[in-house]
Scaffold this motif. Structure first.
Motif, short mmCIF file in Angstrom:
data_model
loop_
_atom_site.label_atom_id
_atom_site.label_comp_id
_atom_site.label_asym_id
_atom_site.label_seq_id
_atom_site.Cartn_x
_atom_site.Cartn_y
_atom_site.Cartn_z
N PHE A 175 55.82 13.39 -43.69
CA PHE A 175 57.15 13.97 -43.67
C PHE A 175 57.14 15.39 -43.10
O PHE A 175 58.13 15.83 -42.52
CB PHE A 175 57.77 13.96 -45.06
N PHE A 176 56.02 16.12 -43.24
CA PHE A 176 55.94 17.45 -42.66
C PHE A 176 56.03 17.37 -41.14
O PHE A 176 56.78 18.11 -40.51
CB PHE A 176 54.65 18.15 -43.07
N LEU A 226 63.11 19.47 -36.51
CA LEU A 226 63.56 20.86 -36.43
C LEU A 226 63.32 21.42 -35.03
O LEU A 226 64.17 22.15 -34.50
CB LEU A 226 62.83 21.69 -37.48
N GLY A 227 62.20 21.06 -34.43
CA GLY A 227 61.93 21.52 -33.07
C GLY A 227 62.97 21.03 -32.08
O GLY A 227 63.43 21.78 -31.22
N TRP A 228 63.34 19.76 -32.17
CA TRP A 228 64.38 19.21 -31.27
C TRP A 228 65.72 19.89 -31.49
O TRP A 228 66.41 20.26 -30.53
CB TRP A 228 64.52 17.70 -31.49
N VAL A 229 66.11 20.05 -32.75
CA VAL A 229 67.41 20.65 -33.05
C VAL A 229 67.47 22.09 -32.54
O VAL A 229 68.45 22.50 -31.90
CB VAL A 229 67.70 20.58 -34.57
N VAL A 230 66.43 22.87 -32.78
CA VAL A 230 66.41 24.26 -32.36
C VAL A 230 66.39 24.36 -30.83
O VAL A 230 67.06 25.21 -30.24
CB VAL A 230 65.21 25.00 -32.99
N THR A 231 65.64 23.48 -30.17
CA THR A 231 65.59 23.50 -28.71
C THR A 231 66.95 23.19 -28.10
O THR A 231 67.41 23.88 -27.18
CB THR A 231 64.55 22.50 -28.20
#
Length: 104
Positions: free
Chosen positions: A6-7, A14-19
């Protein structure tokens, strides 16, 4: 149940959303600057010429040190990324070995 970390899932999500968020904000900002500098007001046209002249007068010799630092940081990032994937693969292989070696 599948072996889900899950990590790693949260990190990738989170990486996709922030990008995507940073890309949208950057494009919106660039579009706003383009619309503002495309105006026909006397002072806006003077500012537009000022920006163009200073863009043409840039001396790229002064920036080579910064470019070198950026390239070295990119190389360090790629080395860390590769090491992360190697460790991740090692963990996956060890868990497979433990699962196969279990009695029963």
């Amino acid at each position: 149940m599948r072996d889900i970390d899950f990590f790693n899932f949260w990190r990738l999500l989170l990486g996709w959303v922030v990008t995507i968020y940073a890309t949208v904000l950057t494009l919106q900002s660039l579009w706003g600057w383009y619309l503002w500098l495309a105006g026909s007001d006397k002072y806006v046209s003077m500012l537009r010429r000022y920006v163009i002249v200073h863009g043409l007068r840039l001396r790229f010799k002064a920036f080579w040190g910064d470019v070198l630092i950026c390239l070295l940081l990119c190389v360090a990032f790629l080395m860390l990324w590769h090491a992360h994937h190697q460790i991740d693969d090692l963990g996956r292989n060890l868990s497979d070995v433990r699962r196969i070696a279990q009695p029963g």
